[in-house]
Structure formats: structure tokens, C-alpha cells
Design a protein around this motif. Sequence first.
Motif, PDB file in Angstrom:
ATOM      1  N   LYS A  81      32.337  46.359  33.370  1.00  0.00           N
ATOM      2  CA  LYS A  81      31.143  45.646  32.840  1.00  0.00           C
ATOM      3  C   LYS A  81      31.400  45.055  31.459  1.00  0.00           C
ATOM      4  CE  LYS A  81      27.834  47.641  35.880  1.00  0.00           C
ATOM      5  NZ  LYS A  81      27.680  49.034  36.286  1.00  0.00           N
ATOM      6  N   ASN A  82      32.393  45.598  30.753  1.00  0.00           N
ATOM      7  CA  ASN A  82      32.723  45.042  29.432  1.00  0.00           C
ATOM      8  C   ASN A  82      33.615  43.811  29.518  1.00  0.00           C
ATOM      9  OD1 ASN A  82      31.308  46.942  28.019  1.00  0.00           O
ATOM     10  ND2 ASN A  82      33.023  48.392  27.983  1.00  0.00           N
ATOM     11  N   HIS A  83      33.964  43.414  30.746  1.00  0.00           N
ATOM     12  CA  HIS A  83      34.857  42.250  30.915  1.00  0.00           C
ATOM     13  C   HIS A  83      34.237  41.257  31.905  1.00  0.00           C
ATOM     14  CE1 HIS A  83      38.266  44.014  28.711  1.00  0.00           C
ATOM     15  NE2 HIS A  83      37.740  45.158  29.151  1.00  0.00           N
ATOM     16  N   PRO A  84      33.103  40.664  31.514  1.00  0.00           N
ATOM     17  CA  PRO A  84      32.386  39.814  32.474  1.00  0.00           C
ATOM     18  C   PRO A  84      33.146  38.537  32.860  1.00  0.00           C
ATOM     19  CG  PRO A  84      31.377  39.707  30.287  1.00  0.00           C
ATOM     20  CD  PRO A  84      32.433  40.754  30.213  1.00  0.00           C
TER      21      PRO A  84
ATOM     22  N   ALA B 180      54.773  26.955  44.268  1.00  0.00           N
ATOM     23  CA  ALA B 180      55.305  28.280  43.913  1.00  0.00           C
ATOM     24  C   ALA B 180      55.229  28.504  42.403  1.00  0.00           C
ATOM     25  CB  ALA B 180      56.748  28.401  44.400  1.00  0.00           C
ATOM     26  N   GLN B 181      55.549  27.447  41.641  1.00  0.00           N
ATOM     27  CA  GLN B 181      55.475  27.601  40.177  1.00  0.00           C
ATOM     28  C   GLN B 181      54.036  27.904  39.754  1.00  0.00           C
ATOM     29  OE1 GLN B 181      57.227  23.839  39.166  1.00  0.00           O
ATOM     30  NE2 GLN B 181      59.216  24.756  38.661  1.00  0.00           N
ATOM     31  N   LYS B 182      53.115  27.181  40.417  1.00  0.00           N
ATOM     32  CA  LYS B 182      51.703  27.357  40.080  1.00  0.00           C
ATOM     33  C   LYS B 182      51.256  28.797  40.421  1.00  0.00           C
ATOM     34  CE  LYS B 182      47.316  25.313  41.205  1.00  0.00           C
ATOM     35  NZ  LYS B 182      46.644  24.674  42.289  1.00  0.00           N
ATOM     36  N   ALA B 183      51.685  29.281  41.597  1.00  0.00           N
ATOM     37  CA  ALA B 183      51.280  30.630  42.029  1.00  0.00           C
ATOM     38  C   ALA B 183      51.824  31.674  41.058  1.00  0.00           C
ATOM     39  CB  ALA B 183      51.790  30.897  43.437  1.00  0.00           C
ATOM     40  N   SER B 184      53.075  31.473  40.634  1.00  0.00           N
ATOM     41  CA  SER B 184      53.649  32.498  39.773  1.00  0.00           C
ATOM     42  C   SER B 184      53.029  32.433  38.363  1.00  0.00           C
ATOM     43  CB  SER B 184      55.167  32.386  39.848  1.00  0.00           C
ATOM     44  OG  SER B 184      55.756  32.168  38.689  1.00  0.00           O
ATOM     45  N   ARG B 185      52.729  31.187  37.900  1.00  0.00           N
ATOM     46  CA  ARG B 185      52.050  31.048  36.593  1.00  0.00           C
ATOM     47  C   ARG B 185      50.663  31.693  36.634  1.00  0.00           C
ATOM     48  NH1 ARG B 185      53.586  25.756  36.008  1.00  0.00           N
ATOM     49  NH2 ARG B 185      51.638  25.101  36.972  1.00  0.00           N
ATOM     50  N   LYS B 186      49.951  31.444  37.741  1.00  0.00           N
ATOM     51  CA  LYS B 186      48.585  31.963  37.872  1.00  0.00           C
ATOM     52  C   LYS B 186      48.592  33.510  37.854  1.00  0.00           C
ATOM     53  CE  LYS B 186      44.538  31.513  40.880  1.00  0.00           C
ATOM     54  NZ  LYS B 186      44.427  32.499  41.942  1.00  0.00           N
ATOM     55  N   ALA B 187      49.558  34.080  38.575  1.00  0.00           N
ATOM     56  CA  ALA B 187      49.628  35.548  38.625  1.00  0.00           C
ATOM     57  C   ALA B 187      49.842  36.098  37.215  1.00  0.00           C
ATOM     58  CB  ALA B 187      50.756  35.990  39.554  1.00  0.00           C
ATOM     59  N   GLU B 188      50.734  35.439  36.466  1.00  0.00           N
ATOM     60  CA  GLU B 188      51.022  35.927  35.121  1.00  0.00           C
ATOM     61  C   GLU B 188      49.807  35.778  34.193  1.00  0.00           C
ATOM     62  OE1 GLU B 188      55.008  34.922  34.188  1.00  0.00           O
ATOM     63  OE2 GLU B 188      54.812  35.698  32.148  1.00  0.00           O
ATOM     64  N   GLU B 189      49.132  34.642  34.318  1.00  0.00           N
ATOM     65  CA  GLU B 189      47.936  34.425  33.486  1.00  0.00           C
ATOM     66  C   GLU B 189      46.872  35.473  33.800  1.00  0.00           C
ATOM     67  OE1 GLU B 189      48.511  29.611  33.202  1.00  0.00           O
ATOM     68  OE2 GLU B 189      46.775  30.376  34.318  1.00  0.00           O
ATOM     69  N   GLU B 190      46.666  35.708  35.096  1.00  0.00           N
ATOM     70  CA  GLU B 190      45.627  36.675  35.482  1.00  0.00           C
ATOM     71  C   GLU B 190      45.976  38.089  35.004  1.00  0.00           C
ATOM     72  OE1 GLU B 190      43.527  34.405  39.171  1.00  0.00           O
ATOM     73  OE2 GLU B 190      44.908  36.015  39.686  1.00  0.00           O
ATOM     74  N   TRP B 191      47.264  38.370  35.030  1.00  0.00           N
ATOM     75  CA  TRP B 191      47.736  39.684  34.549  1.00  0.00           C
ATOM     76  C   TRP B 191      47.447  39.816  33.045  1.00  0.00           C
ATOM     77  CZ3 TRP B 191      52.712  40.213  31.805  1.00  0.00           C
ATOM     78  CH2 TRP B 191      53.050  41.549  31.553  1.00  0.00           C
ATOM     79  N   ASN B 192      47.747  38.736  32.285  1.00  0.00           N
ATOM     80  CA  ASN B 192      47.456  38.765  30.847  1.00  0.00           C
ATOM     81  C   ASN B 192      45.972  39.019  30.606  1.00  0.00           C
ATOM     82  OD1 ASN B 192      49.952  38.398  29.621  1.00  0.00           O
ATOM     83  ND2 ASN B 192      49.956  36.221  30.133  1.00  0.00           N
ATOM     84  N   GLU B 193      45.141  38.383  31.432  1.00  0.00           N
ATOM     85  CA  GLU B 193      43.692  38.524  31.235  1.00  0.00           C
ATOM     86  C   GLU B 193      43.184  39.942  31.502  1.00  0.00           C
ATOM     87  OE1 GLU B 193      42.926  33.899  32.567  1.00  0.00           O
ATOM     88  OE2 GLU B 193      42.258  35.515  33.876  1.00  0.00           O
ATOM     89  N   VAL B 194      43.878  40.690  32.371  1.00  0.00           N
ATOM     90  CA  VAL B 194      43.372  42.037  32.702  1.00  0.00           C
ATOM     91  C   VAL B 194      44.040  43.155  31.901  1.00  0.00           C
ATOM     92  CG1 VAL B 194      42.716  41.418  35.067  1.00  0.00           C
ATOM     93  CG2 VAL B 194      44.970  42.397  34.635  1.00  0.00           C
ATOM     94  N   THR B 195      45.030  42.805  31.074  1.00  0.00           N
ATOM     95  CA  THR B 195      45.767  43.899  30.409  1.00  0.00           C
ATOM     96  C   THR B 195      44.858  44.772  29.549  1.00  0.00           C
ATOM     97  OG1 THR B 195      46.622  42.148  29.016  1.00  0.00           O
ATOM     98  CG2 THR B 195      48.239  43.319  30.329  1.00  0.00           C
ATOM     99  N   GLN B 196      43.911  44.152  28.852  1.00  0.00           N
ATOM    100  CA  GLN B 196      43.046  44.973  27.990  1.00  0.00           C
ATOM    101  C   GLN B 196      42.254  45.992  28.832  1.00  0.00           C
ATOM    102  OE1 GLN B 196      40.285  42.870  25.389  1.00  0.00           O
ATOM    103  NE2 GLN B 196      39.496  44.881  24.751  1.00  0.00           N
ATOM    104  N   LEU B 197      41.699  45.505  29.943  1.00  0.00           N
ATOM    105  CA  LEU B 197      40.934  46.403  30.823  1.00  0.00           C
ATOM    106  C   LEU B 197      41.840  47.533  31.340  1.00  0.00           C
ATOM    107  CD1 LEU B 197      38.543  47.255  32.647  1.00  0.00           C
ATOM    108  CD2 LEU B 197      39.189  45.461  34.243  1.00  0.00           C
ATOM    109  N   MET B 198      43.065  47.166  31.709  1.00  0.00           N
ATOM    110  CA  MET B 198      43.962  48.203  32.254  1.00  0.00           C
ATOM    111  C   MET B 198      44.315  49.236  31.180  1.00  0.00           C
ATOM    112  SD  MET B 198      46.239  46.360  35.158  1.00  0.00           S
ATOM    113  CE  MET B 198      47.336  45.408  34.168  1.00  0.00           C
ATOM    114  N   HIS B 199      44.455  48.766  29.930  1.00  0.00           N
ATOM    115  CA  HIS B 199      44.707  49.716  28.844  1.00  0.00           C
ATOM    116  C   HIS B 199      43.502  50.625  28.638  1.00  0.00           C
ATOM    117  CE1 HIS B 199      48.286  47.344  27.500  1.00  0.00           C
ATOM    118  NE2 HIS B 199      48.693  48.578  27.291  1.00  0.00           N
ATOM    119  N   GLU B 200      42.306  50.026  28.690  1.00  0.00           N
ATOM    120  CA  GLU B 200      41.093  50.835  28.525  1.00  0.00           C
ATOM    121  C   GLU B 200      41.003  51.917  29.606  1.00  0.00           C
ATOM    122  OE1 GLU B 200      38.682  47.091  26.633  1.00  0.00           O
ATOM    123  OE2 GLU B 200      37.860  48.003  28.448  1.00  0.00           O
TER     124      GLU B 200
END
Length: 488
Positions: free
Chosen positions: A91-94, A152-172
Motif C-alpha cells: 500500500k505504500n507503493h501505489p 528482445a532489447q525492449k523486453a530485457s530493458r523493461k524487466a530491468e526497469e521494473e526490477w529497479n522500481e520494486v527494489t525498495q519494496l523488496m528491501h522493506e
Amino acid sequence: MEEAEELNLKSFLKWAVELGISDSPSTCTTQSDSCLGNTLCVSNFPKAGGRGLAAVRDIKKGELILRVPKGALMTSQNLMMTDEAFSIAVKNHPSLCSTQILAVGLLNEANKGKSSRWWPYLKQFPRSYDTLADFGKFEIQALQIDDAIWAAQKASRKAEEEWNEVTQLMHELKLKPQFLALKAWLWASGSISSRTMHIPWDEAGCLCPVGDFFNYAAPEEETSNYEDQGAGKPYSLQENGTLKSETELDAAARLIDAGYEKDVSSYHFYARRNYRKGDQVLLSYGTYTNLELLQHYGFLLTENPNDKAFIPLEPDMYSLCSWDNESLYIHPDGKPSFALLSTLRFWAVPKTSRKSVVHLVYSGNRLSTESEVVAMRWLITKCRTALEVLQTTAPEDCKLLNILNKFQDNHKFPEIKEMPPPLASELCAFIEKNKNVVSEGIYSMSCVARRSIERWKLVILWRYLYKQILCSCIIHCSAVIYYLGVDR
Ligand SMILES: C[S@@+](CC[C@H](N)C(=O)[O-])C[C@H]1O[C@@H](n2cnc3c(N)ncnc32)[C@H](O)[C@@H]1O
């Protein structure tokens, strides 16, 4: 199956029964009903998806073959209901999208290990995937065709971007380091991309235990029934032979494969055709080209009726008709799509005459012999040019696939100097990338190297099938010109 795997599967199926998952013919099952064994069993199909579900008896088209109650579906909603800390953190990551939430939820459960209520199910997931997002630089370049490289480049870039976006939540959530890594994220997002099923209340879909063991068949392949009598008539699994539920009747009549049925709060799977005992029971996840199958599921079909080959058109062609670019492609048999053919026909008549032929173009008519020949010749030239700029030919791809198949048997590559130069340089690049697996000319195959070869083979097969479509198109267009009598 190895002993440990067999034990894992056994405990998973026991777990599934406890959650009410059933392939029993009766809709009112008791807890003691076996999860599988009445209609389906887990089996291995090395040439058609690996682990999958087989019919343990003859099954009729339209039969309800598997039920998975809502409580057994892994959804973000379910995960949040049973894990307050996860629910509060999310809920802290809307700004996170629903797929990211489900992927973090999946990692959060994996992080719990044996204490997760989903543990028996999680142990059934593949350890890694071959979707486009998992491709490294070598595999991406080996795709050869610009559109595919770009996807393929787009898919791999997207995965990395999405991972960056969730790192804070995963740390929490205090996930262990291995679950915070990009590799773990690729696993979670690959699981969601290749294993989720549609549900109406969450765009991310749900993970459906046992239901996600069904392998894929393209939607068009429905006609290969062992007996056609009765095909098309709805059947049910009810012992008295009647269809009690309206929903069941609808589903059987529509012959949809699977869907969430609100009135019974369960995911239901239906047989899309008649099956004989022992046949693999397949599901259609949707209509996909081979590139899309690779992108979302990490496999492709050598015979895919829904495959498409796109070639670059002249810039002015894209705006000539009202078709969208996605409809301008070549079918697997080499014929241009209706939209591509009409566009080419329109483009092939002089600009001044175009206005008067619009209605003919849209009704699928040939405009004149001359313009048809111009269109076909243009297509032939375009396909030839597209093929010529690629690093390898279709027969060379075929040869490389044979070399890799042999290598998997005897762990030896042929002499590099005896190979056609483009194959030799691709093979050298692969060896360079997998240096650690080579010792004194003998290639010891680590698990990673084995996966690398499988992934590389997928890529080569994809580009080979693409080239085959272009070759078929050249043959088709040449035949049209021949039948028009121009080349005789
Ligand atoms: C929903 S799972 C199906 C079950 C899967 N075989 C398993 O062992 O868990 C989807 C995955 O199965 C594999 N698969 C499904 N259908 C396939 C097919 N027709 N050919 C090759 N692989 C297939 C792909 O790896 C795909 O990502």
C-alpha cells in the motif's frame, strides 16, 4: 522423473487435494477425491512442452476436466489477505503495477521457504525461463532480424526497469539477497508471464496450481479429433450425463478452454477436443506468433498457424490504406495477409488512378494483371533483400541446429575451419561467451551451458522459421506471376 522430484510432485498433489483442486467427474467432490487420476495425470512430453497433463481415459470435447477453487489461486489479493506485512508494504507503493505486485508477492513467498503455505506449489516452478527478457546480448544478436532484436532489447530493458522500481519494496519486505537480485526478478516475472491465467478482477492474472501444467496448442489446431461423432456437442463430467450449471453449459457450448466462473467461484478447464487415453491434453493460451510465444512463454512452434513474418515496407505504403501496421504481414504459407496484399495492389497502380479503385482494393479484387505483377515482383525483391542482409541463410541455420544437436549428444564441435564462415564466427562467439565450459577441446556441459545451448537453439529455430516464410513468399509470388501468364 528423479526420486526427489517424484516426492515433491506427490506432496504437491496432496496439497492440491486439500485445497479442493479436482479432476473428478463429479462437481461435488469430497476432500478425499484425488486431485488427479480421474481424468488427468502429470506426464512428460519431451517434444511438446515437457511436463504436461495426459488424459487417463478417453475425454470428450467440451468436458469439464479440472476445477481449481478461488482459494487455491495465487493472486495478489490472496497473498495480501494472508500476509499483513506484505499488504501494508504494498500500500505504500501505489505506483507499482499489478504484475509487479504479484511478482514481489511471489518472491516474498519463495523467500519464506518451507513456512510459506504455497511451498509445495512453488517447488513445481521451473528454475529459469527462456522468454525474451531472459536473453543476453549473444542471443539477442543471434535473432538477426531487426524487429525481433528490438523486441528482445525492449523486453530485457523493461524487466530491468521494473526490477529497479520494486527494489525498495523488496528491501522493506526484508527479502534475502538472492531474492533481491535481477536473476530472481527475471524468475518471478517469467513465472507470471508464462504461467498466469486471466481473472476478471486483477490484470496480473492468477497463478493456478495444476492448471498451469497444461501445455499449449495453437487455437487453430482443434480439428484433429480421434472420432468426430459428437464433436461440437457439449458434454459434462456429471455422472448422470446432464449439464447442471448454466455456466458449464455456456462454457461447453463456447468450447472455451478455461476461465474463472463466478457462480461457482472456481477456475474451470474444458477439453477443447476429443482426447484418447494417454494423449496430452492441451490448452490454448491465446493466438500468438512465434516471436510472441518466445516473448511471453519462452518457446515456439515449428508449425504455428498464427505465425507472421513482417518485412519493412516503403514508407508511403503504411499510410496508403487504413490498415494498421500489425495487419501487414506474410502468413506461414508465404501468402501476404489480406491487408498487405490490398496495400500492395493499391500502391502498384499509378497515383492518378488510385481514387477510382479504392472499393475494388477493399473487396479483395485484383486490379489489373500489370499492377498484380508489379505488386508480386515488389514482394519478391523485398523478401530477397531482407534475406540477403541476414548473417546466415535458412540452410545454414538448419546446419547449425544439426551441429548443436550432435554436440548435445557427443560434446564435440566439428572443426571450425570446415564450417561456413558465418556459422564459424557465431560458434566462436558462443564458445567465447561460455569459455568456462571448454577444457582442451572437450566441452564439459554445466547446467548453465546446457541452458545456453537450448536458448541458442530456440533463437536459431526462430530465425530459420522466419526465413522459411520469406522463401515461401517468394515461391508464392513467383507462382502468381507464372499463372498470370507474364513469365511464359
Ligand atoms: C503453463 S506452463 C505449462 C507447463 C510446463 N510445461 C511445466 O512444466 O510447468 C507453460 C510453459 O510450458 C512450456 N510449453 C507449453 N507448451 C509448449 C509447447 N507446445 N511446446 C514447447 N513448450 C511448451 C513453455 O516453457 C511454457 O512457458
